[in-house]
Design a protein around this motif. Structure first.
Motif, short mmCIF file in Angstrom:
data_model
loop_
_atom_site.label_atom_id
_atom_site.label_comp_id
_atom_site.label_asym_id
_atom_site.label_seq_id
_atom_site.Cartn_x
_atom_site.Cartn_y
_atom_site.Cartn_z
N GLY A 43 39.28 41.07 46.26
CA GLY A 43 38.32 42.22 45.69
C GLY A 43 39.46 43.12 45.96
N LYS A 44 40.46 43.38 45.88
CA LYS A 44 41.63 44.16 45.50
C LYS A 44 42.32 43.98 43.76
CE LYS A 44 43.30 43.94 50.60
NZ LYS A 44 43.87 43.26 51.14
N ASP A 45 42.51 45.00 43.28
CA ASP A 45 42.74 45.63 42.36
C ASP A 45 44.91 45.24 42.15
OD1 ASP A 45 44.16 47.82 43.03
OD2 ASP A 45 42.75 48.96 41.73
N GLU A 46 44.75 45.55 40.97
CA GLU A 46 46.56 44.83 41.35
C GLU A 46 47.31 46.17 41.55
OE1 GLU A 46 45.10 48.16 37.79
OE2 GLU A 46 44.19 45.23 37.74
N LYS A 47 46.54 47.05 42.15
CA LYS A 47 47.34 47.96 43.16
C LYS A 47 47.06 48.18 44.45
CE LYS A 47 47.43 51.17 39.23
NZ LYS A 47 46.53 53.20 39.09
N GLY A 48 45.94 47.04 44.80
CA GLY A 48 46.41 47.00 45.96
C GLY A 48 44.70 47.62 46.60
N LYS A 49 43.63 47.51 45.85
CA LYS A 49 42.84 48.88 46.37
C LYS A 49 41.94 47.99 46.70
CE LYS A 49 40.37 52.99 44.55
NZ LYS A 49 39.69 53.77 43.48
N ILE A 50 40.47 48.52 47.59
CA ILE A 50 39.67 47.50 47.38
C ILE A 50 38.73 48.06 46.54
CG2 ILE A 50 37.50 46.74 49.26
CD1 ILE A 50 39.20 46.72 51.78
N VAL A 51 38.21 47.13 45.64
CA VAL A 51 37.53 47.37 44.29
C VAL A 51 36.01 46.55 44.55
CG1 VAL A 51 39.24 48.09 42.43
CG2 VAL A 51 38.27 45.99 42.83
N CYS A 52 36.22 45.68 45.39
CA CYS A 52 34.86 44.93 45.49
C CYS A 52 34.93 43.78 46.73
CB CYS A 52 34.55 44.05 44.20
SG CYS A 52 35.32 42.91 43.91
N ASN A 53 33.41 43.34 47.39
CA ASN A 53 33.75 42.24 48.30
C ASN A 53 34.38 40.79 48.03
OD1 ASN A 53 31.91 43.91 49.64
ND2 ASN A 53 29.99 42.68 48.65
N PRO A 54 34.91 40.58 48.47
CA PRO A 54 36.54 38.88 48.37
C PRO A 54 34.86 38.45 48.06
CG PRO A 54 37.02 39.78 50.44
CD PRO A 54 35.45 40.63 49.79
N SER A 55 35.40 37.36 46.85
CA SER A 55 34.17 36.43 46.67
C SER A 55 34.88 34.94 46.27
CB SER A 55 34.11 36.58 45.83
OG SER A 55 34.70 36.66 44.22
N ILE A 56 34.57 34.02 46.33
CA ILE A 56 34.59 32.39 45.69
C ILE A 56 33.99 31.97 44.91
CG2 ILE A 56 34.94 29.97 46.51
CD1 ILE A 56 33.52 31.13 50.10
N GLY A 57 34.58 31.47 44.01
CA GLY A 57 34.00 31.07 42.46
C GLY A 57 34.22 29.69 42.76
N TYR A 58 33.76 29.13 41.57
CA TYR A 58 33.63 27.45 41.14
C TYR A 58 33.11 27.86 39.45
CZ TYR A 58 31.98 28.01 45.60
OH TYR A 58 32.33 27.82 47.91
N GLY A 59 33.74 27.13 39.18
CA GLY A 59 33.36 26.31 38.07
C GLY A 59 34.67 27.13 37.45
N PHE A 60 34.40 26.94 35.77
CA PHE A 60 34.74 27.86 34.75
C PHE A 60 34.33 28.07 32.98
CE2 PHE A 60 37.65 27.74 30.46
CZ PHE A 60 38.95 28.41 30.79
N GLN A 61 34.39 28.87 32.82
CA GLN A 61 33.74 29.60 31.75
C GLN A 61 35.08 30.95 31.39
OE1 GLN A 61 29.86 31.88 32.29
NE2 GLN A 61 30.48 32.19 33.94
N ILE A 62 34.41 31.34 29.57
CA ILE A 62 35.54 31.87 29.20
C ILE A 62 33.91 32.95 29.02
CG2 ILE A 62 36.67 32.80 27.13
CD1 ILE A 62 37.36 29.94 26.71
N LEU A 63 34.74 34.16 29.42
CA LEU A 63 34.03 35.43 29.61
C LEU A 63 34.03 36.31 28.18
CD1 LEU A 63 32.63 36.54 32.89
CD2 LEU A 63 31.39 35.37 31.31
#
Length: 145
Positions: A43-63
């Motif tokens: 849930g953190k951006d590259e600067k360590g700032k919280i931008v959203c809730n943590p999440s678990i992801g499953y699978g793979f696609q190209i968005l």
């Protein structure tokens, strides 16, 4: 820390009822996608700032974004929120499909173009939720694109 350990650490920090529901979702998703890629986003951006809730992801696609940029991403995401659980079915082209197809039968949940939010699994029909996840997997698998 490897991804499986990050997921387990995230789950144990959840209140018991939410943790049990998220673990049940994990089993259902892995039943649908037994060999899928597992992701964890803190849930953190590259600067360590919280931008959203943590999440678990499953699978793979190209968005592909509106500007044409492509990135690797997961197909299904699960995240705890303040009132319950969010299930993300990412990459669907028809933004009305989930609500129109599953909304009336799902139970006590709110549905947007790609997110199904509910307080607990006890308040929704798991069979209908599973159908929605199966649809999303079929629509976003690399072989479907």
């Amino acid at each position: 820390m490897d991804i499986q350990n990050q997921v387990e650490t995230y789950l144990v920090t959840q209140p018991e009822s939410k943790r049990k529901d998220m673990q049940a979702l994990d089993r259902i998703i892995l039943g649908l996608m037994p060999d899928c890629k597992l992701w964890f986003f803190d849930g953190k951006d590259e600067k360590g700032k919280i931008v959203c809730n943590p999440s678990i992801g499953y699978g793979f696609q190209i968005l592909e974004s509106a500007n044409g940029k492509k990135k690797d991403y997961y197909q299904i995401g699960v995240s705890a929120n303040t009132t319950g659980i969010s299930l993300y079915l990412l990459g669907l082209k028809d933004k009305n499909y989930l609500a129109e197809t599953y909304g009336k039968e799902l139970g006590k949940a709110s549905i947007t173009s790609y997110c199904i939010k509910f307080k607990s699994l006890a308040q929704i029909r798991i069979d209908v939720l599973t159908l929605a996840m199966q649809y999303a997997i079929e629509q976003t698998s690399p072989s479907a694109l």
